[in-house]
Design a protein around this motif. Structure first.
Motif, short mmCIF file in Angstrom:
data_model
loop_
_atom_site.label_atom_id
_atom_site.label_comp_id
_atom_site.label_asym_id
_atom_site.label_seq_id
_atom_site.Cartn_x
_atom_site.Cartn_y
_atom_site.Cartn_z
N GLN A 29 -7.31 56.99 -75.65
CA GLN A 29 -8.41 57.71 -76.29
C GLN A 29 -8.91 58.88 -75.43
OE1 GLN A 29 -12.41 56.77 -78.92
NE2 GLN A 29 -10.95 55.18 -78.56
N ARG B 52 -4.51 45.86 -81.26
CA ARG B 52 -4.63 44.74 -82.21
C ARG B 52 -3.38 43.87 -82.28
NH1 ARG B 52 -8.51 45.57 -86.55
NH2 ARG B 52 -9.55 47.58 -86.47
N ASP C 51 -5.36 53.31 -69.18
CA ASP C 51 -5.19 53.43 -70.64
C ASP C 51 -5.95 54.67 -71.07
OD1 ASP C 51 -5.24 53.37 -73.36
OD2 ASP C 51 -5.68 51.23 -73.55
N GLY D 148 -0.61 53.14 -79.85
CA GLY D 148 -1.25 52.89 -78.58
C GLY D 148 -1.03 51.45 -78.11
N ALA D 149 -1.19 50.51 -79.03
CA ALA D 149 -1.02 49.11 -78.65
C ALA D 149 0.38 48.85 -78.10
CB ALA D 149 -1.29 48.21 -79.86
N TYR E 153 -10.96 47.99 -74.88
CA TYR E 153 -10.19 47.98 -76.14
C TYR E 153 -8.78 48.44 -75.82
CZ TYR E 153 -8.52 48.46 -80.86
OH TYR E 153 -7.78 48.29 -82.01
N LYS F 53 -2.56 58.74 -79.57
CA LYS F 53 -3.59 59.51 -80.29
C LYS F 53 -3.38 61.02 -80.21
CE LYS F 53 -7.23 55.96 -80.15
NZ LYS F 53 -7.61 55.77 -81.53
N1 PLZ Z 1 -6.19 51.79 -76.16
C1 PLZ Z 1 -8.11 53.02 -75.27
O1 PLZ Z 1 -8.70 53.60 -77.98
C2 PLZ Z 1 -7.12 52.75 -80.22
C3 PLZ Z 1 -8.65 51.73 -82.65
C4 PLZ Z 1 -9.34 51.67 -83.94
P1 PLZ Z 1 -3.39 52.12 -81.56
N2 PLZ Z 1 -8.49 52.94 -80.54
C5 PLZ Z 1 -8.87 53.03 -81.93
C6 PLZ Z 1 -9.14 50.36 -84.62
O2 PLZ Z 1 -10.15 49.82 -85.08
O3 PLZ Z 1 -7.99 49.90 -84.74
C7 PLZ Z 1 -6.78 52.43 -78.78
C8 PLZ Z 1 -7.60 52.89 -77.73
C9 PLZ Z 1 -7.27 52.54 -76.42
C10 PLZ Z 1 -5.38 51.36 -77.14
C11 PLZ Z 1 -5.65 51.67 -78.46
C12 PLZ Z 1 -4.70 51.19 -79.52
O4 PLZ Z 1 -4.06 52.28 -80.13
O5 PLZ Z 1 -2.62 53.39 -81.75
O6 PLZ Z 1 -4.52 51.94 -82.56
O7 PLZ Z 1 -2.50 50.93 -81.49
#
Ligand code: PLZ
Length: 451
Positions: A269, A167, A266, A137-138, A164, A295
Motif C-alpha cells: 500500500q 486474505r 510490506d 499483494g497477498a 494487514y 497495487k
Molecule cells: N499488504 C499492506 O494493503 C491490500 C485490501 C482490501 P491484495 N490492502 C487492501 C481488502 O479489504 O481486501 C494489502 C495491503 C498490504 C497486503 C495486501 C493484500 O493485497 O492485492 O488485496 O491481495
C-alpha cells in the motif's frame, strides 16, 4: 435530453476534473445494477459505495448515472498514476494486440524481465537484487515468507498489531483484524506470532522504546533463532495509516540483521510514490531485505512482486516460485507504463505536495472539529483518527457518518483502522489541487453537520 448522453465511454486525464451530481447517490442506473448484483454476486463481497463506474481518470470517477465523484480512494491505493493513464493504456493496448499470455514458466518474454530490472533499481539499497512476479499483494506476501523460510531454514513469522497482509490462509493469519477478514475462516496457518506495533497517538512511545517493546515479545515468546522473517508495513495501511515513531523501523531492521532474521517491508500500500518516495522505508533510511510490491505498481492491472537480496531470492530451488499468471505480459506492460508515468510526472514530488495540501486543510478542520484526534500520514497517504473529543477512545460512528456524508456529496472516501474510526485520503497523484481543495471543503461542510 437523456442523462446517458453525458456518460463518457473513455476515461483518463481528459475527463472533466469536476465534482458533478446529477442524481442522488447512488442514482437510478446504479440502483438497478445493484439489484442485479445482489442476485448474482456473493454477499460476502462488499462495496464501499455502490455507484457503478462508467469511466474514471485524473481525480474523478464517473458513474453510470453521469455523476462525477472526486476520488480519494484510488481503488485502495492502486491508481496512483490515475485511471486509464495514457502511458498505461497505450502499452497495454500494444501488448494485448501482440500476445496476451504464454505463461512466463512456459515461454518467457521481456516485459517480465524489465519489470524485475526496474523494481531492483527502484527499491532501497545498492546491493544485488532479484525479483519474482505474482498477481496479488497477498500472493507476494506468501512468497516473501516462502523465500525467507528457505533462506533461513526457520519457520516463525513475526507480524505486528494492526497489520494487514491479505486474505489467503497464511496472510489471514498475518492480518490482525478479525472482522471482516478472519471471522469463521480458521483454522489459520501456524507459526505466525504477533508483537506490539509503534502507534505514537496511542502509546506515546519514542521509536527506540517502542522497538524494545516489540523485540522483547519476539525474544521472550518466539526466540530470535526461530524467526524466519519479520513482516511489517512501514506505514500501516488497512490498520489505520499509522506512521511508526522515528527510529522504530531502523531499530527493528538492526535487530533482524543481528539475528539473521529476514526483514520484509510490506510496501504493497505504501510503495510506488504513494508516500512521496518510491518506498516508504526510505523516509526512515531503512533498507529491507525483501520488499513486497503490488497495487500502485501497475496502474490498476493485477501485478505483484517480491524484490530483494539476490542471495535470498536465489535460495529457493528452481521451480519453487511461480504461478500460471504471475507477471502476465499485459500486467507487465501496464507496470512499465505506470513506472514511466511516475518518472515523467515526478509523482514522488506530487505526493509531497498532496501531503502539504491535505494535512494543511485537515489541521485547519481539526482546530474547529474536536473529534479529530490526530492528522497523520505521509505523502498522499493521509488520515484523520476520529475519537471522543479529548480522549483516544475510538469513535467509529462519527467516522462512518463523515464518510457517508462525503459519499452523498460526491466525494469517495474510505475508512480504516482496527476500530474503524479512521478516515483515510489516498487520491490518485494526478488529481489537481482544485479537486482536492473541493473535497476538503465538502468534508468540512459534512463535519459541521456531524459534530
Ligand atoms: N499488504 C499492506 O494493503 C491490500 C485490501 C482490501 P491484495 N490492502 C487492501 C481488502 O479489504 O481486501 C494489502 C495491503 C498490504 C497486503 C495486501 C493484500 O493485497 O492485492 O488485496 O491481495
Amino acid at each position: 435530453m437523456s442523462i446517458t448522453q453525458d456518460i463518457p465511454a473513455v476515461g483518463g486525464p481528459e475527463l472533466p476534473q469536476e465534482r458533478r451530481l446529477v442524481t442522488e447517490i447512488p442514482g437510478p442506473a446504479s440502483r438497478a445494477l445493484h439489484e442485479r448484483r445482489t442476485a448474482a454476486v456473493a454477499a460476502g463481497v462488499g462495496s464501499v459505495l455502490p455507484v457503478y463506474v462508467a469511466a474514471a481518470g485524473g481525480g474523478v470517477v464517473v458513474d453510470v448515472d453521469g455523476n462525477s465523484l472526486i476520488d480519494l480512494a484510488s481503488g485502495i491505493a492502486v491508481t496512483t498514476v490515475g485511471n486509464a493513464a495514457p502511458e498505461v493504456v497505450s502499452r497495454v493496448s500494444a501488448q494485448v494486440a501482440a500476445f496476451t499470455h504464454t505463461c512466463f514458466m512456459v515461454a518467457p518474454y521481456d516485459g517480465y524481465v524489465e519489470v524485475c530490472e526496474r523494481l531492483a533499481d527502484l527499491t532501497p539499497g545498492e546491493h544485488a537484487k532479484k525479483a519474482a512476479l505474482f498477481n496479488s499483494g497477498a500472493e507476494a506476501v506468501e512468497n516473501a515468507v516462502k523465500v525467507a523460510r528457505v533462506h533461513t531454514g526457520r519457520s516463525a513469522v513475526v507480524v505486528v498489531d494492526h497489520a494487514y497482509h491479505g486474505r489467503t490462509n497464511l496472510t489471514m493469519a498475518m492480518t490482525a483484524k478479525n472482522m471482516p477478514y478472519k471471522q469463521g475462516f480458521g483454522p489459520f496457518a501456524g507459526e505466525v506470532y504477533r508483537a506490539p506495533m509503534s502507534y505514537p497517538f496511542r502509546d506515546g512511545l519514542d521509536g527506540r522504546t517502542a522497538a524494545a517493546r516489540t523485540i522483547d515479545v519476539v525474544d521472550k515468546q518466539v526466540g530470535a533463532e526461530n524467526v524466519a522473517c519479520l513482516v511489517i508495513e512501514p506505514v500501516l495501511g488497512e490498520g489505520g495509516f499509522v506512521v511508526p515513531a522515528p527510529g522504530y523501523l531502523a531499530a527493528l531492521a538492526d535487530y533482524c540483521r543481528d539475528h539473521g532474521i529476514v526483514f520484509v517491508a510490506d510496501e504493497i500500500q505504501s510503495g510506488m510514490c504513494r508516500t512521496g518516495a518510491w518506498f516508504a522505508c526510505e523516509h526512515e533510511g531503512v533498507v529491507p531485505d525483501l520488499v513486497t510490491v503490488a497495487k500502485g505498481v501497475a496502474g490498476g492491472l493485477p501485478l505483484a512482486a517480491v524484490v530483494g537480496r539476490a542471495e535470498m531470492m536465489d535460495s529457493v530451488h528452481a521451480g519453487g516460485l511461480g504461478g500460471t499468471y504471475g507477471g502476465n505480459p499485459v500486467a507487465c506492460a501496464a507496470a512499465l507504463g505506470a513506472i514511466a508515468t511516475m518518472e515523467q510526472l515526478d509523482l514522488n514530488a506530487r505526493a509531497r505536495e498532496v501531503e502539504a495540501l491535505l494535512t494543511g486543510r485537515l489541521r485547519e478542520l481539526a482546530a474547529t472539529f474536536p473529534p479529530i484526534g490526530e492528522v497523520r500520514g505521509r505523502g498522499a497517504m493521509i488520515a484523520i483518527e476520529v475519537v471522543e473529543p479529548g480522549t483516544t477512545n475510538p469513535d467509529a460512528a462519527t467516522a462512518s457518518r463523515l464518510s457517508a456524508g462525503c459519499h452523498q456529496a460526491g466525494v469517495l472516501t474510505l475508512t480504516c483502522g482496527t476500530y474503524g474510526n479512521i478516515l483515510r485520503f489516498l487520491p490518485p497523484l494526478v488529481a489537481p489541487d482544485a479537486l482536492l481543495h473541493e473535497a476538503m471543503d465538502v468534508l468540512a461542510e459534512v463535519a459541521s453537520t456531524v459534530g
